[in-house]
Scaffold this active site. Structure first.
Site, PDB file in Angstrom:
ATOM      1  N   GLY A 180       6.927   2.906  -8.863  1.00 25.64           N
ATOM      2  CA  GLY A 180       7.127   1.200  -9.455  1.00 25.64           C
ATOM      3  C   GLY A 180       8.101   0.536  -8.628  1.00 25.64           C
ATOM      4  CD  GLU A 201       6.419   5.803   4.677  1.00 27.51           C
ATOM      5  OE1 GLU A 201       7.820   5.734   3.800  1.00 27.51           O
ATOM      6  OE2 GLU A 201       5.855   6.372   4.762  1.00 27.51           O
TER       7      GLU A 201
END
Length: 183
Positions: A51, A85
């Site tokens: 989360g 990312e």
């Protein structure tokens, strides 16, 4: 000129994005080989909480790196952390000219580009849990990254050795350019 020189030596040279399934094999060998060649490398050692978003420190590590290496593996797309990312890495590529080097670790780039196999399974799960725009952003990032020229890793030791040799050559070219600027 001194500012250019100091930033060259302070920032990470390499950021490695990877999934846990490669941590104890390819990624650890790559990290060790880069460190042995005195190439400053960031590898995330923190356990990430479900989360959470990418931490400011991790974002900064990506942004300050000259090169990002993305190790695509079977499980890479199952991690929303990895996908976030990747989105950030590609943003840095487009906005800052960061070099992105994909490594296809026992993966066919077309499976990533077309999101087949384990990537199809991962995205079926993502579509149930996340907003459609977020999933689309991740899909587009995978397509863009899979279209980049990268390395295919089948023979781990040979590939790591070749990859590090290429990175070391690029580092030396950067140092030579820095020396020219200093003169």
């Amino acid at each position: 000129m001194a500012i250019v020189a100091s930033s060259f030596f302070i920032d990470n040279e390499v950021f490695i994005s990877f999934r846990e399934d490669t941590r104890k094999n390819f990624t650890s060998h790559l990290y060790s080989a880069l460190c042995r060649k005195h190439i400053r490398t960031h590898i995330d050692d923190q356990n990430l909480e479900r989360g959470d978003e990418i931490s400011p420190a991790l974002s900064r590590a990506i942004e300050e790196s000259k090169i990002s290496i993305v190790v695509f593996s079977k499980e890479y797309a199952s991690s929303r952390w990895c996908l976030n990312e990747l989105v950030h890495i590609l943003k840095c590529k487009n906005e800052r000219g960061q070099i992105v080097l994909p490594v296809f670790y026992n993966m066919d780039p077309s499976d990533i580009r077309k999101q087949k196999g384990s990537y199809a399974i991962a995205f079926a799960a993502h579509e149930k849990r996340f907003e459609p725009n977020k999933v689309k952003e991740w899909r587009n990032a995978l397509i863009a990254a899979a279209d980049l020229y990268g390395f295919h890793s089948q023979d781990e030791n040979h590939e790591v050795r070749d990859f590090v040799a290429l990175k070391e050559k690029k580092k030396m070219q950067g140092i030579m350019k820095l020396q020219v600027l200093w003169c």
